[in-house]
Design an enzyme around this catalytic site. Structure first.
Site, PDB file in Angstrom:
ATOM      1  N   GLN A 102       0.831  -1.210   0.000  1.00 16.94           N
ATOM      2  CA  GLN A 102       0.000   0.000   0.000  1.00 16.94           C
ATOM      3  C   GLN A 102       0.866   1.261   0.000  1.00 16.94           C
ATOM      4  O   GLN A 102       0.480   2.292   0.552  1.00 16.94           O
ATOM      5  CB  GLN A 102      -0.932   0.011   1.214  1.00 16.94           C
ATOM      6  CG  GLN A 102      -2.162  -0.876   1.072  1.00 16.94           C
ATOM      7  CD  GLN A 102      -3.044  -0.459  -0.089  1.00 16.94           C
ATOM      8  OE1 GLN A 102      -3.095   0.697  -0.487  1.00 16.94           O
ATOM      9  NE2 GLN A 102      -3.744  -1.415  -0.668  1.00 16.94           N
ATOM     10  N   SER A 103       2.035   1.202  -0.599  1.00 12.85           N
ATOM     11  CA  SER A 103       2.957   2.342  -0.575  1.00 12.85           C
ATOM     12  C   SER A 103       2.342   3.588  -1.230  1.00 12.85           C
ATOM     13  O   SER A 103       1.991   3.573  -2.416  1.00 12.85           O
ATOM     14  CB  SER A 103       4.233   1.952  -1.318  1.00 12.85           C
ATOM     15  OG  SER A 103       5.023   3.095  -1.555  1.00 12.85           O
ATOM     16  N   ASN A 104       2.242   4.656  -0.452  1.00 14.90           N
ATOM     17  CA  ASN A 104       1.810   5.942  -1.019  1.00 14.90           C
ATOM     18  C   ASN A 104       2.877   6.487  -1.954  1.00 14.90           C
ATOM     19  O   ASN A 104       2.588   7.132  -2.953  1.00 14.90           O
ATOM     20  CB  ASN A 104       1.585   6.966   0.098  1.00 14.90           C
ATOM     21  CG  ASN A 104       0.519   6.515   1.073  1.00 14.90           C
ATOM     22  OD1 ASN A 104      -0.586   6.177   0.675  1.00 14.90           O
ATOM     23  ND2 ASN A 104       0.857   6.496   2.365  1.00 14.90           N
TER      24      ASN A 104
END
Ligand SMILES: *Cc1c(COP(=O)(O)O)cnc(C)c1O
Length: 427
Positions: free
Chosen positions: A122-124
């Site tokens: 879920q890396s922004n």
């Protein structure tokens, strides 16, 4: 013509960020570092900066009338928020876009055709990098760390954006990530892409290297200008003047913390602005000792040259200029029910949505600090720097549903059938 363009240059130099229309997102603008860092940070970016972010991001004071702020009210604390979550639209929003303005300017200047970066599933940062890459005509390649590395990762939250912009996604397990290290994985994927004739630009985790971190030197400059403007606001009495006492934010890969800590320290070094605020970085994945050391590494990449009178190593200097708090709780991207309940209450009482992985943990920890040590904060002004990340909430919808008891949902009974909220008769 000449006079007009000279005027334009003069004005845009005087008011950084004043270019409000863009010919092309891939157009680079010259970057002049703030005067206060010139003597100490020798590695100013030489390829300018793109204008990808909506700057200045909003800065305002929160009214503290709701129950969540009872203690802060009693302690006479003033609470401000800087909304880097509003730094752009949904694809780019959050703190990473400030770093990408410098990183992608460098990539374009050097003729790269693609970008590789790495992060959690879920890396922004990966989502923002992929979208920004597409905006400027580079091909995005993402290495994502996941317990589900053997499956297709699906389309929840940030992954939907990653995939909508057509990123090539490569997966690895947390174990593989730990064993090889993020830089080695990036290097190997880069060699693979090079063997296919591509020229990939490698961006480390979180965009946190010396170059990307200039984004937050620039961010500090922006904050201080806003702060001065706020205090100079017409009609404010002396009692409404605020000194900036504490700055609090989440720390994940360390670039944001480096930029904010060095920026605030250097901007206050000559004493003309008063004492520097205390910088509180809340670590959400590693331990404080790791961050002190890594922040020092990034400072080294920025060409930090401490004047002799300091007589300190870089790490000793860094430890003087910031406090890293242990805020990871159950671990990176894992939330306790208390943290999620806090994110819920904060949203309900302020209308501001935090994220569970970074900003939520950071502010939750600030509230605990104030509870544990109220006298340190009595009468003080605290600024919380909201770094974005709302798409991460979609990964936690089930857990959040358990705590969202205060938002009723009722069926309208428009025909008067006796079920739901009867609005069949016009009263
Ligand atoms: C990456 C990130 C951070 C941490 O910033 P670093 O520069 O990586 O330390 C904080 N908040 C959000 C929402 C992020 O995505």
């Amino acid at each position: 013509m000449r006079a007009a363009s000279f005027l334009f240059v003069a004005i845009s130099v005087m008011i950084p960020g004043s270019v409000r229309s863009l010919k092309l997102p891939s157009r680079s603008y010259p970057y002049n570092p703030p005067k206060w860092c010139n003597d100490v940070l020798k590695g100013a970016p030489s390829h300018g900066r793109l204008r990808l972010a909506n700057l200045y991001t909003p800065l305002y004071q929160l009214p503290l009338h709701s129950p969540l702020f009872k203690l802060m009210r009693e302690l006479d604390i003033s609470f401000f928020i800087k909304r880097d979550d509003c730094s752009s639209g949904v694809e780019l929003g959050g703190n990473k876009v400030r770093k990408l303005e410098f990183l992608l300017a460098d990539a374009l200047a050097k003729g790269y055709d693609s970008v590789i970066t790495i992060g959690g599933e879920q890396s922004n940062h990966c989502r923002a990098t992929a979208a920004a890459a597409r905006m400027v005509g580079l091909e995005p390649h993402l290495i994502l760390r996941s317990q589900r590395a053997d499956e297709d990762l699906g389309t929840i939250g940030n992954l939907l954006m990653d995939r909508m912009v057509g990123s090539s996604i490569y997966t690895c397990t947390p174990g593989e990530y730990g064993r090889f290290g993020s830089n080695e994985l990036i290097a190997r994927v880069a060699r693979h892409l090079e063997s296919m004739g591509k020229k990939p630009y490698c961006i480390p985790v979180g965009g946190s290297n010396g170059l990307g971190t200039w984004g937050y030197i620039n961010g500090v400059d922006e904050l201080l200008q806003q702060w001065d403007e706020l205090n100079a606001d017409e009609g404010q009495g002396d009692d409404e003047q605020h000194s900036l006492d504490h700055v609090v934010f989440a720390c994940g890969s360390g670039g944001t913390a480096t930029g904010i800590a060095l920026g605030l320290a250097l901007a206050h070094a000559d004493g003309s602005r008063g004492a520097a605020p205390k910088v509180h970085a809340v670590g959400v994945c590693d331990d404080p000792d790791y961050f002190y050391s890594f922040v020092s590494t990034i400072a080294g990449e920025m060409g930090i040259a401490l004047p002799a009178p300091y007589g300190l190593t870089i790490e000793e200097y860094v430890r003087q200029k910031m406090i890293v708090h242990q805020g990871k709780g159950l671990g990176y991207a894992r939330s306790t029910p208390e943290e999620l309940a806090f994110v819920q209450s904060f949203a309900r009482e302020t209308g501001i949505v935090l994220d569970p992985v970074y900003s939520g943990k950071a502010l939750y920890n600030l509230f605990s600090l104030v509870e544990k040590d109220p006298e340190t904060f009595r009468g003080q002004t605290i600024l919380f720097w909201h770094t974005g990340g709302a798409l991460g909430l979609y990964d936690k919808t089930d857990d959040l549903a358990d705590t969202s008891t205060s938002s009723p949902c009722e069926r309208l009974d428009v025909y008067g059938k006796g079920q739901g909220l009867d609005i069949s008769k016009d009263l």
